[in-house]
Design a protein around this motif. Structure first.
Motif, PDB file in Angstrom:
ATOM      1  N   UNK A 114     -12.389 -48.467  34.409  1.00  0.00           N
ATOM      2  CA  UNK A 114     -12.773 -49.781  35.141  1.00  0.00           C
ATOM      3  C   UNK A 114     -11.524 -50.788  34.714  1.00  0.00           C
ATOM      4  N   UNK A 115     -10.506 -50.645  33.750  1.00  0.00           N
ATOM      5  CA  UNK A 115      -9.757 -51.499  33.315  1.00  0.00           C
ATOM      6  C   UNK A 115      -8.144 -51.305  34.085  1.00  0.00           C
ATOM      7  N   UNK A 116      -8.397 -50.285  35.101  1.00  0.00           N
ATOM      8  CA  UNK A 116      -7.276 -50.020  35.789  1.00  0.00           C
ATOM      9  C   UNK A 116      -7.387 -50.366  37.243  1.00  0.00           C
ATOM     10  N   UNK A 117      -6.290 -50.722  37.848  1.00  0.00           N
ATOM     11  CA  UNK A 117      -6.153 -51.188  39.324  1.00  0.00           C
ATOM     12  C   UNK A 117      -4.896 -50.575  40.042  1.00  0.00           C
TER      13      UNK A 117
ATOM     14  N   UNK B 199       1.781 -53.332  35.034  1.00  0.00           N
ATOM     15  CA  UNK B 199       1.728 -54.977  34.839  1.00  0.00           C
ATOM     16  C   UNK B 199       0.209 -55.309  34.461  1.00  0.00           C
ATOM     17  N   UNK B 200      -0.056 -56.397  33.803  1.00  0.00           N
ATOM     18  CA  UNK B 200      -1.233 -56.661  33.422  1.00  0.00           C
ATOM     19  C   UNK B 200      -2.022 -57.708  34.344  1.00  0.00           C
ATOM     20  N   UNK B 201      -2.868 -57.457  34.832  1.00  0.00           N
ATOM     21  CA  UNK B 201      -3.806 -58.342  35.851  1.00  0.00           C
ATOM     22  C   UNK B 201      -5.124 -59.152  35.383  1.00  0.00           C
ATOM     23  N   UNK B 202      -4.816 -60.397  35.469  1.00  0.00           N
ATOM     24  CA  UNK B 202      -6.050 -61.179  34.952  1.00  0.00           C
ATOM     25  C   UNK B 202      -6.345 -62.267  36.140  1.00  0.00           C
ATOM     26  N   UNK B 203      -7.519 -61.914  36.917  1.00  0.00           N
ATOM     27  CA  UNK B 203      -8.431 -62.627  37.977  1.00  0.00           C
ATOM     28  C   UNK B 203      -9.365 -63.606  37.497  1.00  0.00           C
ATOM     29  N   UNK B 204      -9.074 -64.900  37.501  1.00  0.00           N
ATOM     30  CA  UNK B 204     -10.258 -65.601  37.120  1.00  0.00           C
ATOM     31  C   UNK B 204     -11.125 -65.955  38.393  1.00  0.00           C
TER      32      UNK B 204
ATOM     33  N   UNK C 157      -9.021 -58.651  46.298  1.00  0.00           N
ATOM     34  CA  UNK C 157      -9.272 -57.602  45.414  1.00  0.00           C
ATOM     35  C   UNK C 157     -10.529 -56.847  46.197  1.00  0.00           C
ATOM     36  N   UNK C 158     -10.196 -55.458  46.484  1.00  0.00           N
ATOM     37  CA  UNK C 158     -11.215 -54.705  46.945  1.00  0.00           C
ATOM     38  C   UNK C 158     -11.621 -53.876  45.850  1.00  0.00           C
TER      39      UNK C 158
ATOM     40  N   UNK D 197      -7.124 -55.881  34.324  1.00  0.00           N
ATOM     41  CA  UNK D 197      -6.731 -54.668  34.570  1.00  0.00           C
ATOM     42  C   UNK D 197      -5.362 -54.427  34.216  1.00  0.00           C
ATOM     43  N   UNK D 198      -4.960 -53.007  34.396  1.00  0.00           N
ATOM     44  CA  UNK D 198      -3.700 -52.902  34.168  1.00  0.00           C
ATOM     45  C   UNK D 198      -3.120 -52.019  35.611  1.00  0.00           C
TER      46      UNK D 198
END
Length: 640
Positions: free
Chosen positions: A115-118, A134-139, A91-92, A160-161
């Protein structure tokens, strides 16, 4: 002559322009996106970034935050079973719109609005496709892969979406980029190595809405201002990134930055072409380094193959011009009788040769220069994501070959014509006596000669009677065989190199198409060469063929009279070409400096020989009407 010259120049112009065109396309693309010359990695403060930006060798600096993640997903395998798979992402966190350095190209969708978009990197052969919405979840994980948790003990994640798909100029290789996560592995031979896991996804957050990946957590105060920075070097934009001048400029800049900036910070400096530190080349941009390696390989092939190709073509043109001048010896005598000077008569043949060269060179240059780079570049899209080819005019190989062939043909023409210009008109106007027959060496071996059938005796006599034709055909066939054999030799050697990885498989696939192109071109040359030389032979022996028809020989027997000679000469050419092809293949690999040793599969020897005879078979079929259509009355009355 026009066909042979067009083939030689077209092959040279197209092959010679391919590697510069591919590299020039990426160089133009990087320049348009203002790609960075240096990438700095490490925990950077704003003060350090300002110091880099203010350095006299640096024209621009852009700091941003980047980190790698891994997470487990449930995916369906080929058997339809649900399996757990670990996937890796990068992630950048940077300014996405109106970037000054390394401008991203938005292919689909929109830029993030909060902030919730990518935005996700476009997929290639190895990166996984990401769909809009697509929904993104990065731990988040630490250096050792452990999950990062908040004060409440819950795992910290970034959600983020995906609202857009973008292309980063630096990611143009079809190979997977390596993540920072790795593990120690052991090969079958017992040696240990570090395996770096490849990235499955690349995401871009807009720093205008999200300052750090730990935004909103208690750890934000400990995060560095930046983890990476893009730098552009003064004067670098005017240089081609694949040329040594660019490399020298960037390396000097890195050396200066390391001594002046790095002394107070633990930073790593990377360049597009890689940078040598204590004698070891550091990893540069994967795509640039791969394309540079292929550029060197193609450039070597582009230099050596057309040179050999041109020599074979010139040899055939020599035979053609000598035949033309010899056929017109009576006309030369007539010109001399009418008072024309030798210089004036010679200029006629020089003009003929130069016009043929100019027409052939023009046709070959524009056909090869435009088509071959497109064909080969499409092949290399297996390994790279190419933007539209640039319109760079990389003409040196083609013009050099055209000039070389024109010079040789002109000299050959002068040599052939001067031989007859020295004779007196009376001698030139008299019919030239046919070459007297001689006993060949085999005839002196009576015990063997008497066991040979008559048709083979006549064939062997004719082969060794026309020594000039024998040498021309054998050398030309040997040259064409060498080109075919060398193409197989390069391909086999790359296949047998023992390299690992999908990139090697892609290289094999790309080189197989290049080899196929070399074989097709060598085959076309072989057919044109054999046709031309045999056609000259038939023209010189029309009276002989007409006599055979008068004696009752059928069309198949008359054609067989010539065919036997063609195939025996082809055999001689192959026997001479075998050792030449082996050493030529080895020379090319050494010249390419690709770290590959010559290793040719046994079946490549057989296929190369078989293909040469197939080319001869095609030529024989094309000549059938020419051989059997000899007019008996006209040929026996003629004095040519």
């Amino acid at each position: 002559m026009i066909g042979i010259i067009a083939l030689g120049v077209g092959f040279s112009a197209g092959l010679g322009a391919t590697a510069p065109n591919m590299c020039g396309t990426i160089d133009d693309h990087f320049r348009a996106a203002n790609a960075p010359d240096i990438i700095v990695r490490g925990n950077l403060s704003q003060e350090q970034l300002d110091a880099l930006d203010a350095h006299p060798l640096i024209s621009g600096a852009d700091g941003f935050y980047s980190d790698d993640y891994f997470f487990e997903t449930q995916r369906e395998n080929r058997n339809g079973e649900q399996v757990t798979r670990t996937e890796y992402a990068r992630a950048y966190h940077m300014e996405l719109q109106n970037r000054a350095i390394n401008r991203l190209d938005l292919i689909e969708g929109i830029w993030p609005q909060n902030a919730n978009e990518v935005v996700a990197e476009r997929n290639n052969k190895n990166m996984r496709a990401v769909a809009l919405g697509e929904q993104l979840t990065l731990p988040l994980r630490g250096e050792n892969g452990e999950a990062l948790r908040g004060l409440d003990g819950a795992e910290i994640t970034v959600s983020a979406t995906v609202v857009g798909i973008a292309a980063n100029p630096l990611y143009f290789s079809q190979e997977q980029e390596s993540s920072r996560f790795s593990e120690r592995r052991t090969r079958e031979n017992g040696t240990e190595y570090t395996h770096r896991f490849a990235l499955d996804y690349v995401y871009y957050f807009d720093s205008a809405y999200l300052q750090t990946p730990l935004h909103g957590t208690f750890m934000e105060m400990f995060a560095p201002d930046y983890t990476q920075a893009y730098l552009t070097v003064q004067g670098a934009a005017a240089l081609n990134i694949f040329r040594n001048g660019y490399t020298a400029l960037i390396n000097d800049a890195v050396t200066a930055l390391q001594s002046e900036i790095n002394s107070s910070a633990d930073l790593t400096f990377l360049t597009l072409r890689g940078y040598e530190v204590n004698g070891t080349l550091t990893n540069g941009n994967r795509g640039v380094m791969e394309l540079k390696a292929y550029d060197e390989m193609l450039s070597a092939i582009s230099f050596v193959f057309p040179l050999f190709f041109g020599l074979v073509a010139c040899l055939v043109v020599l035979s053609t011009m000598m035949r033309l001048v010899e056929k017109e010896r009576a006309l030369i005598g007539c010109y001399k009788s009418l008072g024309y000077s030798n210089k004036k008569i010679l200029s006629r043949y020089i003009a003929f040769a130069v016009i043929a060269c100019v027409i052939g060179s023009a046709l070959g240059f524009f056909a090869g220069f435009r088509t071959l780079p497109i064909i080969i570049t499409n092949v290399f899209k297996i390994m790279f994501v190419f933007p539209p080819l640039s319109n760079g005019f990389y003409y040196w190989f083609g013009i050099g070959t055209a000039a070389f062939m024109t010079a040789v043909v002109t000299l050959v023409t002068i040599y052939a014509a001067t031989k007859y210009l020295k004779e007196r008109p009376a001698a030139l106007l008299n019919h030239k006596a046919p070459k007297p027959g001689r006993k060949i060496l085999l005839e002196r071996m009576a015990f063997l000669w008497k066991r040979i059938k008559f048709k083979w005796k006549s064939t062997l006599r004719n082969i060794f009677r026309y020594v000039k034709h024998l040498l021309m055909t054998v050398i030309s066939v040997a040259g064409c065989f060498v080109l075919v054999f060398a193409a197989f030799g390069i391909f086999d050697s790359i296949q047998n190199a023992g390299w690992d990885g999908e990139g090697f498989v892609n290289l094999q696939t790309a080189m197989s198409y290049v080899v196929l192109m070399l074989i097709v071109t060598a085959g076309a040359l072989s057919i044109i060469v054999t046709y031309n030389l045999t056609n000259i032979n038939v023209e010189e022996r029309k009276r002989e063929l007409a006599t055979l028809k008068v004696l009752g020989y059928k069309n198949g027997e008359v054609a067989g009279y010539i065919y036997r000679e063609i195939f025996i000469l082809t055999l001689f050419g192959v026997l001479i070409g075998l050792p030449l092809g082996y050493f030529f293949s080895d020379f090319i690999l050494v010249f390419m400096d690709a770290g590959v040793s010559l290793a040719i599969n046994w079946w490549s020897w057989i296929v190369s020989i078989a293909m040469t005879f197939i080319f001869t078979l095609i030529t024989s079929a094309l000549l059938y009407k020419k051989i059997t259509g000899v007019d008996m009355n006209a040929s026996l009355k003629s004095i040519d």
